[in-house]
Write an enzyme that holds these catalytic residues in place. Structure first.
Site, PDB file in Angstrom:
ATOM      1  N   GLU A 156       0.827  -1.200   0.000  1.00 36.30           N
ATOM      2  CA  GLU A 156       0.000   0.000   0.000  1.00 36.30           C
ATOM      3  C   GLU A 156       0.867   1.259   0.000  1.00 36.30           C
ATOM      4  O   GLU A 156       0.582   2.232  -0.713  1.00 36.30           O
ATOM      5  CB  GLU A 156      -0.940  -0.001   1.207  1.00 36.30           C
ATOM      6  CG  GLU A 156      -2.096  -0.988   1.111  1.00 36.30           C
ATOM      7  CD  GLU A 156      -1.699  -2.426   1.398  1.00 36.30           C
ATOM      8  OE1 GLU A 156      -2.477  -3.336   1.056  1.00 36.30           O
ATOM      9  OE2 GLU A 156      -0.605  -2.651   1.966  1.00 36.30           O
ATOM     10  N   GLY A 169     -13.307  -5.471  -0.965  1.00 36.46           N
ATOM     11  CA  GLY A 169     -12.481  -5.894   0.159  1.00 36.46           C
ATOM     12  C   GLY A 169     -11.176  -5.173   0.368  1.00 36.46           C
ATOM     13  O   GLY A 169     -10.492  -5.415   1.365  1.00 36.46           O
ATOM     14  N   HIS A 170     -10.776  -4.296  -0.551  1.00 36.04           N
ATOM     15  CA  HIS A 170      -9.541  -3.538  -0.387  1.00 36.04           C
ATOM     16  C   HIS A 170      -9.694  -2.240  -1.159  1.00 36.04           C
ATOM     17  O   HIS A 170     -10.197  -2.246  -2.287  1.00 36.04           O
ATOM     18  CB  HIS A 170      -8.348  -4.349  -0.922  1.00 36.04           C
ATOM     19  CG  HIS A 170      -7.015  -3.726  -0.652  1.00 36.04           C
ATOM     20  ND1 HIS A 170      -6.531  -2.661  -1.397  1.00 36.04           N
ATOM     21  CD2 HIS A 170      -6.063  -4.000   0.271  1.00 36.04           C
ATOM     22  CE1 HIS A 170      -5.340  -2.315  -0.943  1.00 36.04           C
ATOM     23  NE2 HIS A 170      -5.027  -3.117   0.065  1.00 36.04           N
ATOM     24  N   PRO A 171      -9.244  -1.120  -0.603  1.00 41.00           N
ATOM     25  CA  PRO A 171      -9.481   0.171  -1.261  1.00 41.00           C
ATOM     26  C   PRO A 171      -8.751   0.346  -2.583  1.00 41.00           C
ATOM     27  O   PRO A 171      -9.039   1.280  -3.324  1.00 41.00           O
ATOM     28  CB  PRO A 171      -9.003   1.192  -0.224  1.00 41.00           C
ATOM     29  CG  PRO A 171      -8.028   0.453   0.617  1.00 41.00           C
ATOM     30  CD  PRO A 171      -8.563  -0.941   0.694  1.00 41.00           C
TER      31      PRO A 171
END
Length: 398
Positions: free
Chosen positions: A214, A233-235
């Site tokens: 990230e 589920g994830h940005p």
């Protein structure tokens, strides 16, 4: 059976989660961990619990979780007799672990230099929230606070809601793993050099390191992640990556060919979204369209359909459901031990498998000072010396 660290003795001054989990991991591998606690009260986690309930009527699940395979020595560190006792033991010890606020152990006379003076081979590991100095040195270093500072909380949850902390002590547990990593590295170096060293771990740096991908993306693209509005589920991910409802629960869908998911759901109209740019730019809308289809199925039926076409998917389970999962049972990941007060304590098994030196739970979490006399005797204190320490109040025995 012989254990990998049965030749290692650890003086454990740590409390709460980070330090105790680290020393429990080492104890599971056979290290002789001596938990040095305050007489009477002991580790602060002994007084904390979940659900306002106590295992066996009086024991904290928080404490029981992180302190198996240890023995407790109840010692008043502020008394001069205690200091003499500790440094007599330190001459024979291998590792010291502590996670008090920066400066506390030094002020009490138990810093790295104090231990090194009596044992140049000692490995001294300190855990803190934000490091040993700097602008945040006086701040409390608690798990949720560090999640907020490190970026993981801002990246978790829905866009139309607040940032969401992880549902366990994630920063503390990463910190514990880094402590173990540091201690084992220092012990290996000592075998070669004959010298100990100081190891420092902090929660903020640790949690940032575990968000490496990230940070690499955000810093190199000059773009922060934005939380989706839906169950993506994830940005940083596109649809369908996320969590989806069924008639009777939830499922997860990870990186999978979108056409295969359309096939499993028997929803050919979804193929209109089968373009990488659309799957990201319209991910919230696509999530809603997929969710409308997944709601038509029971969880077991949907899982069967998706697995049949090799979709990366899984069930969302509660802790109690997970404990009954067939793969969890196969792994033996849940076990129990007998505690003198709490009775039968259900817990999670050691997670690493060794062919020659298996980890094991040989002791329950200790009572405060349960092993004081036994420990001091092993370090060469005579019975008379031990009794004098107990009578003086420097040492307590359960």
């Amino acid at each position: 059976m012989e254990k990998a660290l049965s030749h290692i003795t650890i003086l454990d001054f740590s409390h709460l989660l980070q330090g105790p989990f680290a020393t429990q991991l080492l104890a599971d591998l056979g290290a002789r961990v001596i938990k040095v606690e305050r007489p009477g009260a002991g580790d602060l986690f002994r007084s904390m619990t979940f659900f306002n309930k106590w295992v066996g009527g009086s024991e904290s699940p928080n404490f029981l979780a992180w302190n198996r395979n240890k023995r407790s020595l109840a010692l008043d560190l502020k008394r001069p007799e205690a200091k003499e006792t500790i440094f007599r033991m330190a001459a024979k010890a291998d590792v010291v672990v502590q996670n008090f606020r920066p400066g506390v152990m030094n002020r009490l006379g138990y810093g790295y230099e104090d231990f090194r003076a009596v044992n140049p081979g000692i490995v001294y590991c300190s855990g803190s929230g934000y490091g040993e100095d700097g602008p945040y040195v006086t701040r409390p270093g608690q798990d949720m606070l560090v999640q907020g500072l490190s970026g993981v909380m801002a990246a978790t949850g829905h866009a139309d809601g607040p940032p969401v902390p992880v549902g366990s002590g994630f920063a503390d547990q990463i910190g514990a793993m880094n402590m173990v990593y540091g201690i084992l590295g220092a012990l290996l170096w000592r075998e070669k050099s004959g010298r100990g060293q100081e190891v420092k771990v902090n929660l903020l740096a640790g949690l940032m390191a575990h968000q490496m991908q990230e940070y690499v993306a955000a810093l190199n693209f000059g773009q922060d992640f934005e939380r989706p509005r839906s169950g993506i589920g994830h940005p940083g991910m596109d649809a369908p990556f996320g969590v989806y409802p069924t008639k009777d629960g939830w499922v997860t869908i990870a990186m999978s060919p979108f056409s295969k998911l359309v096939e499993a759901l028997e929803a050919p109209h979804l193929m209109a979204f089968n373009d990488p740019a659309i799957l990201y730019d319209q991910r919230d809308h696509i999530w809603e369209q997929i969710a409308a289809e997944t709601r038509k199925y029971g969880r077991a039926e949907l899982m069967e359909r998706m697995l049949a076409v090799d979709i990366w998917c899984g069930e969302v389970r509660s802790h109690r459901e997970a404990a009954e999962d067939p793969q969890v049972r196969h792994l033996g990941a849940i076990t129990s031990y007998e505690h003198p007060v709490a009775g039968n304590v259900k817990t999670v098994s050691p997670a690493v498998t060794f062919s020659e030196t298996p980890a094991a739970i040989d002791r329950p979490a200790p009572l405060v000072g349960e092993h004081s006399r036994e420990i001091l005797s092993e370090f060469g204190f005579s019975q008379d010396e031990v009794e004098k320490l107990v009578e003086s109040g420097a040492v307590a025995q359960a």
